[in-house]
Design a protein around this motif. Structure first.
Motif, PDB file in Angstrom:
ATOM      1  N   SER A  89       0.779  -1.235   0.000  1.00  0.00           N
ATOM      2  CA  SER A  89       0.000   0.000   0.000  1.00  0.00           C
ATOM      3  C   SER A  89       0.817   1.295   0.000  1.00  0.00           C
ATOM      4  CB  SER A  89      -0.987   0.003   1.156  1.00  0.00           C
ATOM      5  OG  SER A  89      -0.318   0.059   2.374  1.00  0.00           O
ATOM      6  N   PRO A  90       1.945   1.431   0.720  1.00  0.00           N
ATOM      7  CA  PRO A  90       2.654   2.720   0.696  1.00  0.00           C
ATOM      8  C   PRO A  90       3.174   3.096  -0.690  1.00  0.00           C
ATOM      9  CG  PRO A  90       3.441   1.387   2.510  1.00  0.00           C
ATOM     10  CD  PRO A  90       2.553   0.529   1.686  1.00  0.00           C
ATOM     11  N   ASN A  91       3.386   2.118  -1.557  1.00  0.00           N
ATOM     12  CA  ASN A  91       3.940   2.391  -2.877  1.00  0.00           C
ATOM     13  C   ASN A  91       2.864   2.673  -3.919  1.00  0.00           C
ATOM     14  OD1 ASN A  91       6.533   1.817  -1.889  1.00  0.00           O
ATOM     15  ND2 ASN A  91       6.140  -0.368  -2.116  1.00  0.00           N
ATOM     16  N   MET A  92       1.595   2.524  -3.578  1.00  0.00           N
ATOM     17  CA  MET A  92       0.535   2.648  -4.566  1.00  0.00           C
ATOM     18  C   MET A  92      -0.173   3.997  -4.517  1.00  0.00           C
ATOM     19  SD  MET A  92       0.739  -0.172  -6.114  1.00  0.00           S
ATOM     20  CE  MET A  92      -0.732  -0.597  -6.977  1.00  0.00           C
ATOM     21  N   LYS A  93       0.323   4.941  -3.729  1.00  0.00           N
ATOM     22  CA  LYS A  93      -0.351   6.226  -3.610  1.00  0.00           C
ATOM     23  C   LYS A  93      -0.138   7.049  -4.875  1.00  0.00           C
ATOM     24  CE  LYS A  93      -0.223   6.431   1.343  1.00  0.00           C
ATOM     25  NZ  LYS A  93       0.728   6.506   2.398  1.00  0.00           N
ATOM     26  N   MET A  94      -1.196   7.709  -5.302  1.00  0.00           N
ATOM     27  CA  MET A  94      -1.104   8.559  -6.486  1.00  0.00           C
ATOM     28  C   MET A  94      -0.673   9.957  -6.049  1.00  0.00           C
ATOM     29  SD  MET A  94      -2.933   7.068  -9.400  1.00  0.00           S
ATOM     30  CE  MET A  94      -3.398   8.560 -10.146  1.00  0.00           C
ATOM     31  N   ALA A  95       0.144  10.579  -6.857  1.00  0.00           N
ATOM     32  CA  ALA A  95       0.569  11.948  -6.575  1.00  0.00           C
ATOM     33  C   ALA A  95      -0.326  12.920  -7.346  1.00  0.00           C
ATOM     34  CB  ALA A  95       2.018  12.139  -6.990  1.00  0.00           C
ATOM     35  N   ALA A  96      -0.667  14.021  -6.733  1.00  0.00           N
ATOM     36  CA  ALA A  96      -1.484  15.036  -7.399  1.00  0.00           C
ATOM     37  C   ALA A  96      -0.638  15.730  -8.464  1.00  0.00           C
ATOM     38  CB  ALA A  96      -1.986  16.047  -6.389  1.00  0.00           C
ATOM     39  N   PRO A  97      -1.237  16.078  -9.610  1.00  0.00           N
ATOM     40  CA  PRO A  97      -0.453  16.750 -10.649  1.00  0.00           C
ATOM     41  C   PRO A  97      -0.052  18.152 -10.198  1.00  0.00           C
ATOM     42  CG  PRO A  97      -2.766  16.726 -11.244  1.00  0.00           C
ATOM     43  CD  PRO A  97      -2.640  15.889 -10.010  1.00  0.00           C
ATOM     44  N   GLY A  98       1.145  18.558 -10.580  1.00  0.00           N
ATOM     45  CA  GLY A  98       1.612  19.895 -10.238  1.00  0.00           C
ATOM     46  C   GLY A  98       0.923  20.918 -11.114  1.00  0.00           C
ATOM     47  N   LEU A  99       0.189  21.829 -10.515  1.00  0.00           N
ATOM     48  CA  LEU A  99      -0.522  22.846 -11.273  1.00  0.00           C
ATOM     49  C   LEU A  99       0.205  24.174 -11.160  1.00  0.00           C
ATOM     50  CD1 LEU A  99      -4.202  22.051 -10.269  1.00  0.00           C
ATOM     51  CD2 LEU A  99      -3.072  21.480 -12.400  1.00  0.00           C
ATOM     52  N   SER A 100       0.161  24.945 -12.242  1.00  0.00           N
ATOM     53  CA  SER A 100       0.679  26.306 -12.219  1.00  0.00           C
ATOM     54  C   SER A 100      -0.481  27.246 -12.526  1.00  0.00           C
ATOM     55  CB  SER A 100       1.800  26.474 -13.238  1.00  0.00           C
ATOM     56  OG  SER A 100       1.318  26.235 -14.538  1.00  0.00           O
ATOM     57  N   VAL A 101      -0.236  28.535 -12.387  1.00  0.00           N
ATOM     58  CA  VAL A 101      -1.287  29.529 -12.611  1.00  0.00           C
ATOM     59  C   VAL A 101      -1.029  30.211 -13.947  1.00  0.00           C
ATOM     60  CG1 VAL A 101      -2.334  31.633 -11.710  1.00  0.00           C
ATOM     61  CG2 VAL A 101      -1.577  29.867 -10.148  1.00  0.00           C
ATOM     62  N   CYS A 102      -2.069  30.349 -14.737  1.00  0.00           N
ATOM     63  CA  CYS A 102      -1.964  31.034 -16.025  1.00  0.00           C
ATOM     64  C   CYS A 102      -1.716  32.519 -15.759  1.00  0.00           C
ATOM     65  CB  CYS A 102      -3.254  30.836 -16.817  1.00  0.00           C
ATOM     66  SG  CYS A 102      -3.276  31.758 -18.369  1.00  0.00           S
ATOM     67  N   PRO A 103      -0.681  33.113 -16.364  1.00  0.00           N
ATOM     68  CA  PRO A 103      -0.405  34.529 -16.105  1.00  0.00           C
ATOM     69  C   PRO A 103      -1.440  35.469 -16.715  1.00  0.00           C
ATOM     70  CG  PRO A 103       1.140  33.650 -17.710  1.00  0.00           C
ATOM     71  CD  PRO A 103       0.331  32.497 -17.209  1.00  0.00           C
ATOM     72  N   LYS A 104      -2.204  34.997 -17.698  1.00  0.00           N
ATOM     73  CA  LYS A 104      -3.190  35.861 -18.342  1.00  0.00           C
ATOM     74  C   LYS A 104      -4.531  35.859 -17.608  1.00  0.00           C
ATOM     75  CE  LYS A 104      -4.962  37.113 -22.818  1.00  0.00           C
ATOM     76  NZ  LYS A 104      -4.767  38.525 -22.616  1.00  0.00           N
ATOM     77  N   CYS A 105      -5.089  34.669 -17.353  1.00  0.00           N
ATOM     78  CA  CYS A 105      -6.430  34.594 -16.754  1.00  0.00           C
ATOM     79  C   CYS A 105      -6.403  34.135 -15.299  1.00  0.00           C
ATOM     80  CB  CYS A 105      -7.314  33.664 -17.574  1.00  0.00           C
ATOM     81  SG  CYS A 105      -6.788  31.949 -17.560  1.00  0.00           S
ATOM     82  N   HIS A 106      -5.226  33.772 -14.786  1.00  0.00           N
ATOM     83  CA  HIS A 106      -5.028  33.370 -13.382  1.00  0.00           C
ATOM     84  C   HIS A 106      -5.841  32.127 -12.992  1.00  0.00           C
ATOM     85  CE1 HIS A 106      -2.863  37.091 -13.029  1.00  0.00           C
ATOM     86  NE2 HIS A 106      -3.926  37.763 -13.454  1.00  0.00           N
ATOM     87  N   GLU A 107      -6.093  31.245 -13.945  1.00  0.00           N
ATOM     88  CA  GLU A 107      -6.743  29.960 -13.679  1.00  0.00           C
ATOM     89  C   GLU A 107      -5.665  28.892 -13.560  1.00  0.00           C
ATOM     90  OE1 GLU A 107     -10.102  29.033 -13.465  1.00  0.00           O
ATOM     91  OE2 GLU A 107     -10.503  31.180 -13.340  1.00  0.00           O
ATOM     92  N   PRO A 108      -5.898  27.838 -12.785  1.00  0.00           N
ATOM     93  CA  PRO A 108      -4.903  26.762 -12.702  1.00  0.00           C
ATOM     94  C   PRO A 108      -4.831  25.989 -14.008  1.00  0.00           C
ATOM     95  CG  PRO A 108      -6.841  26.227 -11.415  1.00  0.00           C
ATOM     96  CD  PRO A 108      -7.023  27.634 -11.897  1.00  0.00           C
ATOM     97  N   LYS A 109      -3.607  25.608 -14.392  1.00  0.00           N
ATOM     98  CA  LYS A 109      -3.394  24.836 -15.613  1.00  0.00           C
ATOM     99  C   LYS A 109      -2.187  23.940 -15.422  1.00  0.00           C
ATOM    100  CE  LYS A 109      -0.283  27.827 -18.180  1.00  0.00           C
ATOM    101  NZ  LYS A 109       0.687  26.832 -18.545  1.00  0.00           N
ATOM    102  N   ASN A 118      -8.578  27.583 -20.502  1.00  0.00           N
ATOM    103  CA  ASN A 118      -9.560  28.636 -20.289  1.00  0.00           C
ATOM    104  C   ASN A 118      -9.424  29.766 -21.317  1.00  0.00           C
ATOM    105  OD1 ASN A 118     -11.695  29.821 -18.833  1.00  0.00           O
ATOM    106  ND2 ASN A 118     -10.243  31.141 -17.779  1.00  0.00           N
ATOM    107  N   CYS A 119      -8.199  30.245 -21.537  1.00  0.00           N
ATOM    108  CA  CYS A 119      -8.015  31.403 -22.427  1.00  0.00           C
ATOM    109  C   CYS A 119      -7.239  31.078 -23.703  1.00  0.00           C
ATOM    110  CB  CYS A 119      -7.318  32.531 -21.667  1.00  0.00           C
ATOM    111  SG  CYS A 119      -5.637  32.132 -21.145  1.00  0.00           S
ATOM    112  N   ASN A 120      -6.771  29.837 -23.883  1.00  0.00           N
ATOM    113  CA  ASN A 120      -6.073  29.371 -25.086  1.00  0.00           C
ATOM    114  C   ASN A 120      -4.766  30.111 -25.343  1.00  0.00           C
ATOM    115  OD1 ASN A 120      -8.163  27.531 -25.625  1.00  0.00           O
ATOM    116  ND2 ASN A 120      -9.329  29.131 -26.641  1.00  0.00           N
TER     117      ASN A 120
END
Length: 60
Positions: free
Chosen positions: A18-38, A46-48
């Protein structure tokens, strides 16, 4: 050669795995134009925009 004397139960086997099967959350950054996570190094869904330029033309 070493041979197990008894069958390893599913609980004991899964407890070890079990300790080896944990999923890691994806690293998100913030869009500099619309400030949404991507996701990094990808076009913002969101803004293409990517790297300050519009990559995908917006639908009219």
């Amino acid at each position: 050669m070493a041979v197990p004397k008894r069958k390893t139960s599913k609980a004991r086997r899964d407890k070890r795995r079990s300790p080896n099967m944990k999923m890691a959350a994806p690293g998100l950054s913030v869009c500099p134009k619309c400030h949404e996570p991507k996701l990094p190094h990808r076009v913002c869904p969101n803004c293409n925009y990517y790297d300050g330029k519009e990559v995908i033309a917006a639908e009219a």
